[in-house]
Design an enzyme around this catalytic site. Structure first.
Site: not given
Ligand code: IVH
Length: 663
Positions: A25-26, A28-29, A74, A106, A108, A110, A129, A168, A219, A284, A308, A402, A405, A420, A425
């Site tokens: 996630d990190a 991606y963010d 989001s 609140e 968050k 996951d 979603r 969630e 929740y 919020k 985060k 390898c 094999c 290899c 193999c």
């Protein structure tokens, strides 16, 4: 920016549709932020298909689509205290308020976001979603989640006639670890983290594992429309609780950003002790009237922010360094760690990627290392704690052979990977089988690691196509296989035979041919024989295919053994629908023309229109520019129409398009 959009889109699909993310996630963010920064600096280059303009991935095949009455948005992220303060300043600026704003903090959670629609207090539909507007109908699975009430009880106020609750679905960490142990026992790929496990559980289509659904928890944290008489976020949660819905248990009113940050820090300190995975806090604006005044942008509301947590880190020792042999023969060094709990989850392996990476970090057996888990169970090794290196350690050497094999390993010049080279193999065959069984390929339910090991080790499968000859009696004789699982596997294989050309191409495991390349090859050639007959130049002339891919495809099919295998798969009943071949680049009535679509067309969906255009040799892009030849406009066109008119781009309707493509 185009690269980031493409890359982020791919990761979103991996995450939302395939439940199989490749990056944390990190990471991606970080990519996402890079794009947001570029868009902020160059708003004129922002594209309508940018992930900043949408929320998730579209629903996959298999579940009925459900339109959310109110889009499921989001959240924007804050990564630091300063950014939290910046959020508060923005809120007060928009509201023109000098007074402090009260926030509800609140945890968050996951997991996977869902919407539950209650009509007259009865659960009617539950959905994922999806892309925020349209999700998937997973009502049947959600009915098994014990904490979701099927009927609301009378509470502090009357239950509205129609109520959409958002929240969630999470898999508690203990249940997650139990599930992964079970899966490994059955030879299935473990889930990367509790979130994927939760999302994957909800999206079970065949052989539904009810126990897995029962171990999920739900929740609630929001409603689509505030019930009458409620004026704050806190009251909303309390009211939902009074109707028998479980609500986010970690919450606190915070009078200003300093106290919000204190709530965040306090929760971060308790994070490891919580039974469920949380990845930050959400703040919020508590008053609903202020929320309405602040409103929302395309992707996220302006009245909320997610703060985060940083990735979690721990020290542990490297007990050994092993080597995995991948599908393409790549040898990957893997550190075996003394098991350590990071963020509530036990980790015991970390990939070291390749020889150069090990050398760069100078990771040695016996070293104490800092491992970091950014949402995923597979952690990264951040660094070696040099001060704690015992005497007598040696730098790591890649094996020369390898480990499976025994073939002599090779590392080509200019490549980071050691391989290899032996195509027979067993490790390669096993990983190829797992690849073929994967979601993006032929999608064979229940064909996991332990089973593949047995099939190959016992000689039941000597080449890929052998799996389609397996009979229930042979399978029953294997360890941990009863008549029922044997029957299920045979049925899954039967289902997998009916596939699509792109999936088949992916299944073949041709280097550099992933889902996207497979799609373009399939739409250009329509069926396999024309692709087999194509020259390297013809393959390279397909849009999106470069010389490396073309060479890889050509040499794959030039190999007699691969051709024979393809023939055999077809002879064993693997089928797909043929399509008429599309034109080569530079051919067709619309060759070289670029189109942009807007609005709703009377007879065609967007996808169909796009296909028509591409079949005629044209291209579809997402935003109108001077280079656009035609804007195809339908009912309620967006801002693109204005832009096209400004730039003098030709605007056509569906009938005109059909005339152009010669239909
Ligand atoms: S409120 C319009 N509250 O985080 C606001 N979301 O990154 C909608 N999430 O899609 C979300 N815990 O899946 C909200 N206490 C919480 C949350 C929460 C987890 C998830 C949710 C959302 C995602 C955004």
């Amino acid at each position: 920016m185009a690269f980031l959009i493409e890359e982020l889109g791919r990761h979103l699909r991996l995450y939302h549709v395939e439940d199989a993310p490749e990056i944390s996630d990190a990471a991606y963010d970080e990519l996402f932020r890079e794009l947001l920064d570029l868009e902020r600096a160059h708003p004129e280059l922002r594209r309508d298909d940018s992930p900043s303009q949408r929320i998730g991935a579209p629903p996959a095949e298999g579940f009925a689509p459900v339109r959310h009455d109110v889009p499921m948005l989001s959240l924007d992220n804050a990564m630091s205290r300063d950014e939290l303060v910046g959020f508060d300043e923005r809120v007060r600026r928009v509201l023109a308020s000098d007074e402090p704003i009260e926030y509800l903090g609140e945890a968050k959670l996951d997991g996977a976001a869902i919407e539950l629609v209650y009509r007259e207090g009865q659960l009617e539909v539950g959905s994922t979603r999806g892309d925020g507007r349209v999700g998937e109908d997973v009502t049947a699975n959600l009915r098994q989640v014990l904490s979701i009430p099927l009927r609301l009880s009378p509470g502090a106020r009357p239950v509205p006639e129609r109520l959409s609750v958002r929240g969630e679905v999470v898999l508690p960490i203990r249940a997650f670890e139990r599930l992964n142990r079970q899966r490994e026992g059955r030879g299935l790929e473990p889930f990367a983290n509790p979130r994927n496990a939760a999302a994957g559980s909800l999206r079970q289509l065949h052989d539904i594992d009810v126990a897995r659904l029962r171990s999920l928890a739900f929740y609630a944290y929001a409603v689509a429309r505030a019930p009458a008489g409620v004026t704050t976020q806190l009251e909303t949660l309390e009211l939902l609780g009074s109707w028998g819905l479980p609500v986010n248990p970690e919450r606190q009113l915070c009078q200003d950003p300093t106290r919000a940050a204190a709530f965040h820090d306090a929760l971060a300190a308790r994070r490891e002790k919580l039974p469920i995975e949380i990845d930050g806090t959400v703040f919020k604006v508590n008053r609903l009237d202020l929320q309405t005044e602040l409103g929302a942008l395309a992707r996220a509301p302006r009245w909320a922010i997610a703060f985060k947590f940083p990735p979690q880190r721990r020290e542990t020792r490297i007990e050994a360094i092993g080597v995995n042999v991948g599908r393409t023969g790549a040898l990957t060094p893997v550190a075996k760690l003394r098991p350590v709990r990071v963020g509530g989850v036990t980790v015991s392996n970390a990939s070291l990627h390749n020889e150069d990476e090990v050398a760069r970090k100078d990771v040695r057996v016996g070293d104490t290392v800092v491992v970091q888990r950014a949402g995923d169970v597979i952690p990264q090794i951040v660094e070696v704690v040099r001060a704690r290196r015992p005497a007598g350690t040696e730098s790591y050497r890649m094996p020369r052979h390898c480990p499976v094999c025994g073939a002599r390993a090779v590392r080509l010049e200019g490549e980071a990977t050691t391989r290899c080279p032996n195509l027979d193999c067993p490790a390669q065959l096993k990983n190829n089988l797992l690849h073929v069984a994967g979601r993006g390929a032929l999608d064979v339910d229940g064909l996991g690691e332990k089973l593949v090991d047995q099939l190959v080790d016992q000689g039941l499968v000597k080449q890929l196509s052998d799996v389609f000859e397996l009979r229930a009696e042979q399978l029953e004789a294997l360890e941990r296989m009863g008549p029922r699982s044997a029957g299920n596997l045979v049925a899954a294989l039967a289902r997998a035979r009916e596939t699509t050309l792109p999936r088949f191409l992916v299944a073949l495991g041709i280097r550099h041919v992933g889902a996207t390349v497979a799609e373009v090859l399939a739409s250009r050639f329509g069926d396999l024989p024309p692709l087999l007959a194509a020259s390297r130049e013809e393959i390279e002339a397909v849009e999106g295919v470069g010389p490396i891919i073309a060479e890889s495809v050509e040499s794959f099919f030039a190999d007699e053994r691969n051709r024979a295998e393809v023939e055999r798969l077809r002879a064993l009943g693997v089928v797909w629908k043929k399509a008429p071949p599309g034109p080569a680049l530079g051919e067709g009535p619309l060759a070289g023309k670029s189109f942009v679509l807007t609005g709703t067309l009377p007879g065609l969906t967007r996808e169909q229109a796009k296909e028509r255009i591409e079949r005629a040799g044209g291209r579809v892009t997402s935003s109108v520019s001077k280079k656009t030849d035609y804007l195809l406009s339908g009912e309620s066109p967006g801002s693109k129409l204005r832009r096209a008119e400004e730039l003098g781009v030709a605007v056509i309707d569906e009938a005109e398009l059909l005339r152009l493509v010669g239909a």
